[in-house]
Design an enzyme around this catalytic site. Structure first.
Site, PDB file in Angstrom:
ATOM      1  N   ASP A 197       0.822  -1.208   0.000  1.00 46.58           N
ATOM      2  CA  ASP A 197       0.000   0.000   0.000  1.00 46.58           C
ATOM      3  C   ASP A 197       0.857   1.261   0.000  1.00 46.58           C
ATOM      4  O   ASP A 197       2.026   1.243   0.399  1.00 46.58           O
ATOM      5  CB  ASP A 197      -0.908   0.026   1.244  1.00 46.58           C
ATOM      6  CG  ASP A 197      -2.192  -0.759   1.051  1.00 46.58           C
ATOM      7  OD1 ASP A 197      -2.498  -1.116  -0.094  1.00 46.58           O
ATOM      8  OD2 ASP A 197      -2.889  -1.002   2.047  1.00 46.58           O
ATOM      9  N   LYS A 247      -3.645   2.553  -2.251  1.00 45.73           N
ATOM     10  CA  LYS A 247      -5.025   2.826  -1.850  1.00 45.73           C
ATOM     11  C   LYS A 247      -4.961   3.934  -0.805  1.00 45.73           C
ATOM     12  O   LYS A 247      -4.465   3.739   0.295  1.00 45.73           O
ATOM     13  CB  LYS A 247      -5.717   1.598  -1.269  1.00 45.73           C
ATOM     14  CG  LYS A 247      -5.879   0.461  -2.266  1.00 45.73           C
ATOM     15  CD  LYS A 247      -6.796  -0.623  -1.745  1.00 45.73           C
ATOM     16  CE  LYS A 247      -8.240  -0.209  -1.769  1.00 45.73           C
ATOM     17  NZ  LYS A 247      -8.764  -0.008  -3.132  1.00 45.73           N
ATOM     18  N   MET A 261      -9.741   8.592   8.848  1.00 40.24           N
ATOM     19  CA  MET A 261     -10.196   9.097   7.553  1.00 40.24           C
ATOM     20  C   MET A 261     -11.289  10.150   7.700  1.00 40.24           C
ATOM     21  O   MET A 261     -12.262  10.173   6.946  1.00 40.24           O
ATOM     22  CB  MET A 261     -10.684   7.933   6.668  1.00 40.24           C
ATOM     23  CG  MET A 261      -9.611   6.901   6.370  1.00 40.24           C
ATOM     24  SD  MET A 261     -10.238   5.389   5.589  1.00 40.24           S
ATOM     25  CE  MET A 261     -10.999   4.560   7.007  1.00 40.24           C
TER      26      MET A 261
END
Length: 270
Positions: free
Chosen positions: A40, A62, A182
């Protein structure tokens, strides 16, 4: 190729929040034994120094808000490489089982007859709290911690969005600490929803790049969450912590029934 003694298997490995020294010994061993590593974006480049010579490194980025490798492509690539006899490691930031899509990948791999191993990693929420000198479950102020995503669903096929007003009410009444992943891009929505059910002066902290040299953070009252994040130029990847555990130690000494004990800890000896 794999044999009954060596069944086809993929290992999902947590690389932690960034600092390679936070890798577990088991993670380092899995990386060192892999012949193919699907990595990642948020994995620190130095982590890949543990890979053996000749190992194939495949970036499968990602990251929220950026162009990402499709999840279906990643899953099919893992199956293809594993069935070809490769020792496949899927290397993820943080912990694979916490907002890392490990559940989807495990289900798909198993549906293709491939076994899965998971190596846990240190999740960014814990490291962000540590960087602030904060205990997420300080027994005087918190009965527990809620790890929750601030990312809004992108389609009707996904689970419903978080009911932030209800979550805020529960966190306030049950004395829970919120650790939001997030959530930077939706900070204004989070703020407006949470202050409907939490005191506007509830403290928060936002920590970007926890554990890395370029880590930065901002703290303040909940009602100023969005403005302070913007003024401090906090961006992803970042963790937002909301709850009374963030009260300053000086304030705790004044307000807590345990003030004398806390003050004794806070003040250096003569």
């Amino acid at each position: 190729m794999s044999s009954p003694q060596h069944p086809v298997c993929v290992t999902l490995v947590g690389a932690g929040p960034g600092d390679p020294e936070l890798l577990t010994l088991k993670a380092a061993k899995a990386i060192g034994e892999a012949s193919v590593i699907l990595v990642d974006d948020l994995v620190h480049p130095d982590t890949l120094k543990l890979a053996k010579p000749g190992a194939r490194i495949v970036p499968v980025g990602k990251r929220g808000g950026c162009q990402s490798t499709p999840q279906a492509f990643i899953e099919k690539l893992m199956v293809q490489e594993a069935l070809a006899g490769e020792n496949v490691v899927r290397l993820k930031g943080g912990d694979p089982l916490l907002f890392g899509r490990a559940g989807e990948e495990m289900a798909y791999l198993q549906s293709q007859g491939i076994s899965v191993k998971v190596v846990n990693g240190v999740t960014a929420g814990l490291v962000a709290a540590n960087s602030l000198g904060l205990s997420l479950t300080h027994r005087y102020f918190s009965h527990g911690t809620v790890f929750v995503t601030g990312h809004s669903p992108s389609s009707q096929k996904e689970i419903p969005a978080v009911d932030w007003e209800m979550l805020g009410r529960t966190a306030h009444s049950c004395r829970l600490t919120l650790v939001i992943y997030m959530g930077v891009n939706t900070a204004l929505d989070l703020q407006n929803a949470l202050i409907k059910s939490m005191p506007p002066d509830t403290p928060f902290a936002a920590v970007q790049n926890a554990s890395l040299a370029n880590q930065q953070s901002v703290t303040g009252p909940l009602h100023a969450l969005h403005a302070l994040i913007q003024s401090a130029a906090i961006s992803s990847p970042a963790i937002i912590v909301v709850g009374d555990v963030l009260q300053g130690l000086a304030d705790l000494c004044k307000e807590s029934p345990f003030g004398q004990a806390l003050q004794a800890v806070a003040l250096p000896s003569a």
